[in-house]
Design an enzyme around this catalytic site. Structure first.
Site, PDB file in Angstrom:
ATOM      1  N   ARG A  83       0.825  -1.213   0.000  1.00  0.00           N
ATOM      2  CA  ARG A  83       0.000   0.000   0.000  1.00  0.00           C
ATOM      3  C   ARG A  83       0.858   1.261   0.000  1.00  0.00           C
ATOM      4  NH1 ARG A  83      -2.923   2.929   4.351  1.00  0.00           N
ATOM      5  NH2 ARG A  83      -4.911   3.710   3.523  1.00  0.00           N
ATOM      6  N   HIS A 128       0.455   4.479  -2.499  1.00  0.00           N
ATOM      7  CA  HIS A 128       0.176   5.818  -2.001  1.00  0.00           C
ATOM      8  C   HIS A 128       1.311   6.785  -2.311  1.00  0.00           C
ATOM      9  CE1 HIS A 128      -3.354   5.201   0.999  1.00  0.00           C
ATOM     10  NE2 HIS A 128      -3.473   4.415  -0.061  1.00  0.00           N
ATOM     11  N   SER A 171       8.232  10.428  -1.639  1.00  0.00           N
ATOM     12  CA  SER A 171       7.812  11.619  -0.896  1.00  0.00           C
ATOM     13  C   SER A 171       6.992  11.241   0.331  1.00  0.00           C
ATOM     14  CB  SER A 171       7.005  12.550  -1.801  1.00  0.00           C
ATOM     15  OG  SER A 171       5.842  11.910  -2.293  1.00  0.00           O
ATOM     16  N   ASN A 174      -3.666   8.539   4.650  1.00  0.00           N
ATOM     17  CA  ASN A 174      -2.534   7.941   5.361  1.00  0.00           C
ATOM     18  C   ASN A 174      -2.613   8.017   6.882  1.00  0.00           C
ATOM     19  OD1 ASN A 174      -1.164   7.267   2.934  1.00  0.00           O
ATOM     20  ND2 ASN A 174      -0.369   9.346   2.774  1.00  0.00           N
ATOM     21  N   HIS A 179      -6.321  -5.814  -2.690  1.00  0.00           N
ATOM     22  CA  HIS A 179      -7.163  -5.927  -1.499  1.00  0.00           C
ATOM     23  C   HIS A 179      -7.483  -7.382  -1.164  1.00  0.00           C
ATOM     24  CE1 HIS A 179      -8.785  -1.513  -1.579  1.00  0.00           C
ATOM     25  NE2 HIS A 179      -7.500  -1.601  -1.304  1.00  0.00           N
TER      26      HIS A 179
END
Length: 332
Positions: free
Chosen positions: A66, A70, A80, A98, A197
Site C-alpha cells: 500500500r 500511495h 515523498s 494515510n 485488497h
C-alpha cells in the site's frame, strides 16, 4: 462490432495468452539491472528484511504494498510519502488516506540502514518501496516480476496531492477511474491493482457509511450483501470503533489470490471502492469475472500494472537525490 462486444472478445483472448512475469519498463531510465555493479546485494537485502517483517506479522505485506501505491499517486514514485515534517516540508503521512493507517515505515528504515552500510548513498528510498512491494506480494503467494530500478528521491512532499490524488474508499467509480487515468493508468490497471485488497485490513471508519447511511437516506448500501452487513455492524457501530480492523478479503486474508474478486461477485466487497467495480461499469464487471475465474490472468495483469504504476513520473539522472535516511532530505 459494438465496443462492449469488442472488449469482451479482447478479455477472452487475454485469458488464453501466455503468462510471463518479466517486463521491460516503458521508461528507458529505469531497468532491473541498475544496481548490479554499484550495489549487487541490494535486492537480496530488501528481500531479507521484508521476509523477516512479514514472518513476524503477515499484515505487513499489505502495508508495504500500500505504501508504494500511495507514494506513486502523489507526484510520482519518489518516496515523498516517507518524509517526516521538517523545515519546509509538511508530511504526507498526515493526509486523510494515510493518517492512522499508513504503516511499515520502520521496516523501510531497517532496509535503508542495511543498504547504507553495504553501499552508502546508492539505493534510493523510492526503489526500496518498489522492491518491498514486489517482495511482499511474492511472500503472500502472489506473482513476481522484474522491478525496473533507478528512481531517485524527492526533496519535497505534497499533503494536498496526497489528499486529492489517492482514491478514497467512498469515491464514485468515475472519480476513481479519473484518478487512475490522471496517472496514465487505465481500466485494466484499476481493476487489477484493486486486487491487492486480497490481503490486508481496513478500518471501520472507511466503510461505516455503507452500513448505515450510504446515500444520505439513513439506509445501508443496497449493493452490499445484507447478511455480511449484519456481521460487519457487530464490530462497526454507528459511532465509535473507528479503528477496528476488518479483513478486506475474509476468505483468505493473508493469501494473495483471486478470492477478492469472487467476493465482489457475491456482493461482499468491504469498501464501496471495491464493490463499484461490479455495479457501475460493464467493462470492469467483465474483468472482475475474468479474474474470479482465472487466477493466472489476474496475476499476469497485476504484475504488469505494478510495473506500469512504478513508472509514474520517476526522478532520474540528476533530479532529486539519494537520501541517506528515508525520513528526511539530505542536508545541503
Amino acid at each position: 462490432m459494438a465496443p462492449s462486444m469488442s472488449f469482451f472478445i479482447f478479455i477472452t483472448l487475454l485469458s488464453f495468452a501466455p503468462i510471463c512475469f518479466s517486463f521491460k519498463s516503458n521508461n528507458d531510465n529505469l531497468y532491473p539491472q541498475y544496481y548490479y555493479k554499484s550495489c549487487p546485494q541490494a535486492q537480496q537485502i530488501v528481500k531479507s528484511v521484508v521476509a523477516k517483517a512479514v514472518a513476524k506479522e503477515a499484515r505487513m505485506a499489505a502495508s508495504l504494498l500500500r505504501l508504494h501505491f500511495h507514494d506513486c499517486f502523489v507526484n510520482g514514485c519518489d518516496a515523498s510519502l516517507l518524509l517526516d515534517s521538517s523545515r519546509g516540508i509538511v508530511t504526507e503521512k498526515g493526509s486523510n488516506p494515510n493518517k492512522n493507517s499508513a504503516r511499515g515505515f520502520e521496516v523501510l528504515d531497517e532496509i535503508k540502514s542495511a543498504l547504507e552500510k553495504e553501499c552508502p548513498q546508492t539505493v534510493s528510498c523510492a526503489d526500496i518501496l518498489a522492491l518491498a512491494a514486489r517482495d511482499s506480494t511474492v511472500l503472500a503467494g502472489g506473482p513476481s516480476w522484474e522491478v525496473p530500478l533507478g528512481r531517485r528521491d524527492s526533496r519535497s512532499a505534497s499533503l494536498s496531492g496526497s489528499n486529492n490524488n489517492i482514491p478514497a474508499p467512498n469515491n464514485t467509480f468515475d472519480s476513481i477511474l479519473s484518478k487512475f487515468k490522471r496517472q496514465g493508468l487505465d481500466l485494466v490497471d484499476l481493476v487489477a491493482l484493486s486486487g491487492s485488497h486480497t490481503i490486508g485490513n481496513s478500518r471501520c471508519t472507511s466503510f461505516r457509511q455503507r452500513l448505515y447511511n450510504q446515500s444520505g437516506n439513513n439506509k445501508p448500501d443496497s449493493t452490499l450483501d445484507q447478511s455480511y452487513a449484519t456481521q460487519l455492524r457487530n464490530r462497526c457501530p454507528k459511532s465509535g470503533g473507528d479503528q477496528n480492523l476488518f479483513f478486506l478479503d475474509f476468505v483468505s486474508p493473508t493469501k494473495f489470490d483471486n478470492s477478492y474478486f469472487k467476493l465482489l461477485l457475491a456482493s461482499k466487497g468491504l469498501l464501496n471502492s471495491d464493490q463499484v467495480l461490479t455495479t457501475k461499469s460493464r467493462e470492469s464487471l467483465a474483468l472482475v469475472k475474468q479474474y474470479a475465474e482465472n487466477n493466472a490472468l489476474f496475476f499476469d495483469h497485476f504484475a504488469k500494472s505494478m510495473v506500469k504504476m512504478g513508472n509514474i513520473s520517476p526522478l532520474t539522472g540528476s533530479s532529486g537525490e539519494i537520501r541517506k535516511t528515508c525520513r528526511k532530505i539530505n542536508s545541503s
